[in-house]
Motif scaffolding. Structure first.
Motif, PDB file in Angstrom:
ATOM      1  N   ALA A  61      -3.358  16.233  45.252  1.00  0.00           N
ATOM      2  CA  ALA A  61      -2.509  16.489  45.032  1.00  0.00           C
ATOM      3  C   ALA A  61      -1.572  17.623  45.421  1.00  0.00           C
ATOM      4  CB  ALA A  61      -2.401  16.929  43.288  1.00  0.00           C
ATOM      5  N   ASN A  62      -0.434  18.349  44.792  1.00  0.00           N
ATOM      6  CA  ASN A  62      -0.062  19.373  45.567  1.00  0.00           C
ATOM      7  C   ASN A  62       0.354  20.753  44.158  1.00  0.00           C
ATOM      8  OD1 ASN A  62       0.874  19.631  48.249  1.00  0.00           O
ATOM      9  ND2 ASN A  62       0.795  17.354  47.268  1.00  0.00           N
ATOM     10  N   TYR A  63       0.607  21.831  45.026  1.00  0.00           N
ATOM     11  CA  TYR A  63       1.073  23.063  44.007  1.00  0.00           C
ATOM     12  C   TYR A  63       1.658  23.751  44.019  1.00  0.00           C
ATOM     13  CZ  TYR A  63       0.174  25.383  38.999  1.00  0.00           C
ATOM     14  OH  TYR A  63       1.195  26.531  37.858  1.00  0.00           O
ATOM     15  N   ASN A  64       2.964  23.244  43.827  1.00  0.00           N
ATOM     16  CA  ASN A  64       3.435  25.030  44.585  1.00  0.00           C
ATOM     17  C   ASN A  64       3.045  25.064  45.426  1.00  0.00           C
ATOM     18  OD1 ASN A  64       4.669  25.886  41.732  1.00  0.00           O
ATOM     19  ND2 ASN A  64       3.939  27.779  41.820  1.00  0.00           N
ATOM     20  N   ASN A  65       3.781  23.815  46.440  1.00  0.00           N
ATOM     21  CA  ASN A  65       4.158  23.501  47.889  1.00  0.00           C
ATOM     22  C   ASN A  65       2.377  23.673  48.739  1.00  0.00           C
ATOM     23  OD1 ASN A  65       6.575  22.391  47.548  1.00  0.00           O
ATOM     24  ND2 ASN A  65       7.172  25.322  47.156  1.00  0.00           N
ATOM     25  N   CYS A  93      -6.942  21.010  35.853  1.00  0.00           N
ATOM     26  CA  CYS A  93      -6.678  22.128  36.641  1.00  0.00           C
ATOM     27  C   CYS A  93      -6.298  21.366  38.390  1.00  0.00           C
ATOM     28  CB  CYS A  93      -7.943  22.936  37.008  1.00  0.00           C
ATOM     29  SG  CYS A  93      -8.826  22.727  37.694  1.00  0.00           S
ATOM     30  N   TYR A  94      -5.735  22.757  39.340  1.00  0.00           N
ATOM     31  CA  TYR A  94      -5.089  22.377  40.241  1.00  0.00           C
ATOM     32  C   TYR A  94      -6.020  23.801  41.336  1.00  0.00           C
ATOM     33  CZ  TYR A  94      -1.173  19.383  39.144  1.00  0.00           C
ATOM     34  OH  TYR A  94      -0.802  17.825  38.493  1.00  0.00           O
ATOM     35  N   VAL A  95      -6.646  23.368  42.059  1.00  0.00           N
ATOM     36  CA  VAL A  95      -6.658  23.382  43.590  1.00  0.00           C
ATOM     37  C   VAL A  95      -6.322  23.819  44.492  1.00  0.00           C
ATOM     38  CG1 VAL A  95      -8.639  23.772  42.137  1.00  0.00           C
ATOM     39  CG2 VAL A  95      -8.998  22.477  44.132  1.00  0.00           C
ATOM     40  N   SER A  96      -6.988  24.353  45.591  1.00  0.00           N
ATOM     41  CA  SER A  96      -6.162  24.506  46.598  1.00  0.00           C
ATOM     42  C   SER A  96      -7.227  23.025  48.133  1.00  0.00           C
ATOM     43  CB  SER A  96      -6.462  25.457  47.654  1.00  0.00           C
ATOM     44  OG  SER A  96      -7.138  26.325  47.856  1.00  0.00           O
ATOM     45  N   GLU A  97      -7.010  23.444  49.148  1.00  0.00           N
ATOM     46  CA  GLU A  97      -7.447  22.221  49.641  1.00  0.00           C
ATOM     47  C   GLU A  97      -9.141  22.752  50.031  1.00  0.00           C
ATOM     48  OE1 GLU A  97      -5.526  21.334  53.694  1.00  0.00           O
ATOM     49  OE2 GLU A  97      -4.814  19.660  52.429  1.00  0.00           O
ATOM     50  N   GLN A  98      -8.975  24.920  50.015  1.00  0.00           N
ATOM     51  CA  GLN A  98      -9.959  25.152  50.057  1.00  0.00           C
ATOM     52  C   GLN A  98     -10.895  25.450  49.066  1.00  0.00           C
ATOM     53  OE1 GLN A  98      -7.220  26.360  51.621  1.00  0.00           O
ATOM     54  NE2 GLN A  98      -7.879  24.819  53.646  1.00  0.00           N
ATOM     55  N   LEU A 102      -5.883  27.321  40.820  1.00  0.00           N
ATOM     56  CA  LEU A 102      -4.405  27.769  41.292  1.00  0.00           C
ATOM     57  C   LEU A 102      -3.584  27.549  39.255  1.00  0.00           C
ATOM     58  CD1 LEU A 102      -2.895  25.976  44.461  1.00  0.00           C
ATOM     59  CD2 LEU A 102      -3.589  27.886  44.169  1.00  0.00           C
ATOM     60  N   TYR A 103      -4.490  26.921  38.703  1.00  0.00           N
ATOM     61  CA  TYR A 103      -3.581  26.932  37.561  1.00  0.00           C
ATOM     62  C   TYR A 103      -4.565  25.837  36.759  1.00  0.00           C
ATOM     63  CZ  TYR A 103      -0.716  24.410  33.859  1.00  0.00           C
ATOM     64  OH  TYR A 103      -0.245  24.098  32.472  1.00  0.00           O
ATOM     65  N   PHE A 104      -5.120  25.691  35.259  1.00  0.00           N
ATOM     66  CA  PHE A 104      -5.198  25.356  34.451  1.00  0.00           C
ATOM     67  C   PHE A 104      -4.592  24.590  33.369  1.00  0.00           C
ATOM     68  CE2 PHE A 104      -8.626  26.130  31.140  1.00  0.00           C
ATOM     69  CZ  PHE A 104      -9.281  24.537  31.254  1.00  0.00           C
ATOM     70  N   ARG A 105      -5.154  23.568  32.649  1.00  0.00           N
ATOM     71  CA  ARG A 105      -4.315  23.458  30.953  1.00  0.00           C
ATOM     72  C   ARG A 105      -5.333  23.313  30.381  1.00  0.00           C
ATOM     73  NH1 ARG A 105      -1.666  19.823  28.229  1.00  0.00           N
ATOM     74  NH2 ARG A 105       0.258  20.786  26.821  1.00  0.00           N
ATOM     75  N   LYS A 106      -5.288  23.153  29.370  1.00  0.00           N
ATOM     76  CA  LYS A 106      -6.464  22.494  27.980  1.00  0.00           C
ATOM     77  C   LYS A 106      -5.606  22.759  26.906  1.00  0.00           C
ATOM     78  CE  LYS A 106     -10.897  22.674  25.367  1.00  0.00           C
ATOM     79  NZ  LYS A 106     -11.751  23.683  24.921  1.00  0.00           N
ATOM     80  N   ALA A 107      -5.364  20.788  26.923  1.00  0.00           N
ATOM     81  CA  ALA A 107      -4.777  20.962  25.245  1.00  0.00           C
ATOM     82  C   ALA A 107      -5.994  19.725  24.362  1.00  0.00           C
ATOM     83  CB  ALA A 107      -3.985  19.643  25.621  1.00  0.00           C
ATOM     84  N   ALA A 108      -6.297  21.124  23.642  1.00  0.00           N
ATOM     85  CA  ALA A 108      -7.202  20.766  22.399  1.00  0.00           C
ATOM     86  C   ALA A 108      -6.815  20.402  21.062  1.00  0.00           C
ATOM     87  CB  ALA A 108      -8.414  21.759  22.296  1.00  0.00           C
ATOM     88  N   GLU A 109      -7.300  19.250  20.482  1.00  0.00           N
ATOM     89  CA  GLU A 109      -6.846  18.843  19.455  1.00  0.00           C
ATOM     90  C   GLU A 109      -8.298  18.635  18.560  1.00  0.00           C
ATOM     91  OE1 GLU A 109      -5.110  15.566  16.164  1.00  0.00           O
ATOM     92  OE2 GLU A 109      -4.704  15.314  18.364  1.00  0.00           O
ATOM     93  N   GLU A 110      -9.170  19.655  17.722  1.00  0.00           N
ATOM     94  CA  GLU A 110     -10.227  20.035  17.379  1.00  0.00           C
ATOM     95  C   GLU A 110      -9.910  20.203  15.953  1.00  0.00           C
ATOM     96  OE1 GLU A 110     -12.176  22.574  20.227  1.00  0.00           O
ATOM     97  OE2 GLU A 110     -12.131  21.251  21.537  1.00  0.00           O
ATOM     98  N   GLY A 111     -10.418  18.847  14.737  1.00  0.00           N
ATOM     99  CA  GLY A 111     -10.361  18.728  13.199  1.00  0.00           C
ATOM    100  C   GLY A 111      -8.873  18.985  13.160  1.00  0.00           C
ATOM    101  N   LYS A 112      -8.688  20.480  12.359  1.00  0.00           N
ATOM    102  CA  LYS A 112      -7.694  20.049  12.139  1.00  0.00           C
ATOM    103  C   LYS A 112      -6.510  21.226  12.864  1.00  0.00           C
ATOM    104  CE  LYS A 112      -7.382  19.235   7.207  1.00  0.00           C
ATOM    105  NZ  LYS A 112      -7.421  19.977   5.616  1.00  0.00           N
TER     106      LYS A 112
END
Length: 273
Positions: A61-65, A93-98, A102-112
């Protein structure tokens, strides 16, 4: 569920990062196309019940070029489990080749409870920075934001997985402790893993693995150690978790590896009778 997520990801933490915030590393273990699936079970009155599944995939993948990798993890409760507690967690999440986060996202639906956690990582003058945000999609609570910097590398629940798998654990001794800061989307938490040694594990499909055993622990106000998760990681170049034992406040749970596709290295940890 938070402990379960941390366990699935931290169980492949097999190296000690340096004190400086130079987060780049050589990729020795992963490749695009890897796919893992897990079965989740919960103990109910001496009977183990299947309560859900987890799946994880890695792609280019690519993130911010910046070219690199994207990793996705999905946990989903079964219909029976939904009757008691609904669970739908999606992490990306996105990471560089090294393998720099770079970026992380967690969408959580747990109970209410329904939240979206995000983290943006940057690096300057040998210091690691992270900006975090939690957005509530339930309970009408305001958005929470925070920033944090550290001379050490800061990782999220997925980027730590990718980088740690490339480290060599051959110098470990029983009782060695591994400390690291992890961004959760709301705060940065100090995590502690303890190496317990080697042990063989026979999976439900009768495949036997030679494993490295680790424990994720917590400490109370008096400094007393409490076991949170025990996990078994393949003793080969893939460093794949094949079993997790979780000790929860309301019971115990286990996660078992069901299938592996696209692994970079041969599974030399399999013991043939």
């Amino acid at each position: 569920m938070k402990k379960l997520m941390i366990g699935i990801l931290c169980c492949v933490w097999l190296g000690v990062f340096s004190a400086a915030a130079q987060c780049a590393a050589k990729n020795e273990a992963i490749q695009p196309g890897e796919r893992l699936t897990y079965e989740l079970k919960f103990n109910w009155k001496f009977i183990w019940k299947k309560v859900g599944t987890a799946s994880m995939k890695i792609d280019a993948a690519n993130y911010n070029n910046k070219s690199g990798y994207v990793i996705d993890l999905l946990t989903k409760g079964s219909k029976q489990a939904d009757f008691f507690f609904k669970m739908r967690d999606t992490l990306t999440c996105y990471v560089s080749e090294q393998l720099e986060p770079l970026y992380f996202r967690k969408a959580a639906e747990e109970g209410k409870r329904h939240t979206v956690d995000e983290a943006w990582f940057s690096y300057k003058d040998g210091v690691s920075h992270v900006k975090q945000r939690r957005t509530w999609r339930s309970h009408n609570r305001p958005t929470q934001e925070m920033e944090y910097s550290d001379s050490r590398c800061i990782f999220d629940m997925l980027s730590i997985l990718l980088q740690a798998r490339s480290f060599d654990p051959t110098s470990y001794k029983k009782g060695d402790k591994i400390l690291f800061p992890m961004a959760t989307g709301k705060q940065v938490e100090e995590q502690t893993l303890i190496y317990r040694g080697k042990k063989n594990f026979k999976a439900e499909n009768d495949v036997k693995y030679r494993c490295l055993v680790f424990s994720l622990v917590e400490y109370d106000k008096k400094g007393k150690e409490k076991e949170v998760i025990t996990f078994y990681v393949t003793d080969d170049k893939n460093h794949l978790p094949v079993r997790l034992d979780l000790y929860l406040n309301f019971g115990s749970a286990k996660a078992f590896l069901q299938s592996i596709e696209g692994n970079r290295h041969p599974l030399t940890s399999i013991i043939k009778d």
